[in-house]
Design an enzyme around this catalytic site. Structure first.
Site, mmCIF file in Angstrom:
data_model
loop_
_atom_site.group_PDB
_atom_site.id
_atom_site.type_symbol
_atom_site.label_atom_id
_atom_site.label_comp_id
_atom_site.label_asym_id
_atom_site.label_seq_id
_atom_site.Cartn_x
_atom_site.Cartn_y
_atom_site.Cartn_z
ATOM 1 N N PRO A 124 -13.894 -43.865 6.801
ATOM 2 C CA PRO A 124 -14.975 -43.464 5.693
ATOM 3 C C PRO A 124 -14.436 -43.346 4.122
ATOM 4 O O PRO A 124 -15.278 -43.509 3.398
ATOM 5 C CB PRO A 124 -15.260 -42.117 6.296
ATOM 6 C CG PRO A 124 -14.885 -42.051 7.611
ATOM 7 C CD PRO A 124 -13.699 -43.090 7.694
ATOM 8 N N TYR A 125 -13.276 -42.983 4.105
ATOM 9 C CA TYR A 125 -12.597 -42.822 2.377
ATOM 10 C C TYR A 125 -12.878 -44.195 1.833
ATOM 11 O O TYR A 125 -13.186 -44.256 0.934
ATOM 12 C CB TYR A 125 -11.278 -42.449 2.757
ATOM 13 C CG TYR A 125 -10.411 -42.590 1.556
ATOM 14 C CD1 TYR A 125 -10.616 -41.503 0.364
ATOM 15 C CD2 TYR A 125 -9.337 -43.546 1.569
ATOM 16 C CE1 TYR A 125 -9.869 -41.639 -0.751
ATOM 17 C CE2 TYR A 125 -8.649 -43.505 0.064
ATOM 18 C CZ TYR A 125 -8.746 -42.641 -0.812
ATOM 19 O OH TYR A 125 -8.053 -42.609 -1.995
ATOM 20 N N LEU A 126 -12.458 -45.270 2.660
ATOM 21 C CA LEU A 126 -12.444 -46.805 2.044
ATOM 22 C C LEU A 126 -13.832 -47.116 2.062
ATOM 23 O O LEU A 126 -14.257 -47.664 0.642
ATOM 24 C CB LEU A 126 -11.843 -47.592 3.242
ATOM 25 C CG LEU A 126 -10.261 -47.330 3.227
ATOM 26 C CD1 LEU A 126 -9.639 -48.403 4.263
ATOM 27 C CD2 LEU A 126 -9.436 -47.569 1.872
ATOM 28 N N LYS A 129 -14.993 -45.210 -1.454
ATOM 29 C CA LYS A 129 -14.241 -45.971 -2.427
ATOM 30 C C LYS A 129 -14.831 -47.340 -2.641
ATOM 31 O O LYS A 129 -15.057 -47.693 -3.931
ATOM 32 C CB LYS A 129 -12.702 -46.107 -2.162
ATOM 33 C CG LYS A 129 -11.733 -44.592 -2.439
ATOM 34 C CD LYS A 129 -11.983 -44.326 -3.626
ATOM 35 C CE LYS A 129 -10.953 -43.149 -3.919
ATOM 36 N NZ LYS A 129 -10.923 -42.383 -5.173
#
Length: 212
Positions: A124-126, A129
């Protein structure tokens, strides 16, 4: 050139703020809690205390360059990842467009180019980003997107590579080295839009094509 550092109280952001000031640059540090910058005093430093989840457009008044190093942190959930790593970044880019900022530097992440290629809890972070990077690329702003490898807390090595290492355990970089790279890019006279990964390596920044 007056530089706005978003996320100036984070590990990379704080080091970048200190290094920019030590070189005599004008810095506006955007933080949620100004007490986290206690101990940093400089005539060229202006601290703006605002929450990235709200409207923080006034921080862009008179700004010529932006460094976005804010992050939700590994201890937070997907909600904060969405609100900080994606939505706050999108808002910052939009504010920068409105303010006619000359250059926007984004601290992204290795893997943000293709989140589907990495199966892990940080996906989810990637994705956040990736979407923020795409918004910046499509914004029309002159930009630099740095995608560092896994971050370490060791002292700066001063040597880098923009070529992804063959093994995951070698795809790392020290946070202080990232800060040094941000300062190097921010203080260059000529800047061209570019996107690159960055890792501990064997060459100084002056010898890497991405930094020249």
């Amino acid at each position: 050139m007056k530089t706005l550092i978003i996320g100036a109280s984070g590990q990379i952001g704080k080091m970048t703020t200190q290094k920019m000031l030590s070189e005599g640059n004008d810095v506006v540090a955007l933080v949620r809690d100004k007490n986290k910058l206690a101990g940093i005093e400089h005539n060229n430093l202006t601290i703006v205390e605002q929450d990235l989840e709200n409207d923080f457009s006034r921080a862009f008044e008179g700004i010529e360059q932006v460094i976005f190093s804010a992050g939700s942190g590994g201890a937070t959930g997907a909600d904060k990842t969405l609100l900080i790593d994606l939505w706050a970044a999108v808002k910052a880019i939009n504010y920068a467009v409105d303010a006619k900022v000359n250059h926007f530097i984004m601290v992204s992440s290795i893997g943000a180019d293709a989140p589907d290629n990495i199966e892990s809890s940080i996906k989810p972070y990637l994705v956040a980003k990736h979407m923020a990077d795409q918004h910046l690329i499509q914004s029309g702003l002159n930009h630099t997107i740095i995608r560092p490898g896994t971050l370490l807390d060791d002292k700066a090595t001063g040597v880098f590579t923009t070529t992804r290492p063959a093994t995951r355990q070698d795809a790392v970089i020290n946070r202080e080295d990232v800060a040094d790279a941000l300062v190097y890019i921010a203080t260059k006279e000529s800047k061209n839009s570019q996107v690159f990964e960055l890792f501990n390596g064997d060459k100084p920044l002056s010898e890497l094509p991405a930094f020249n």
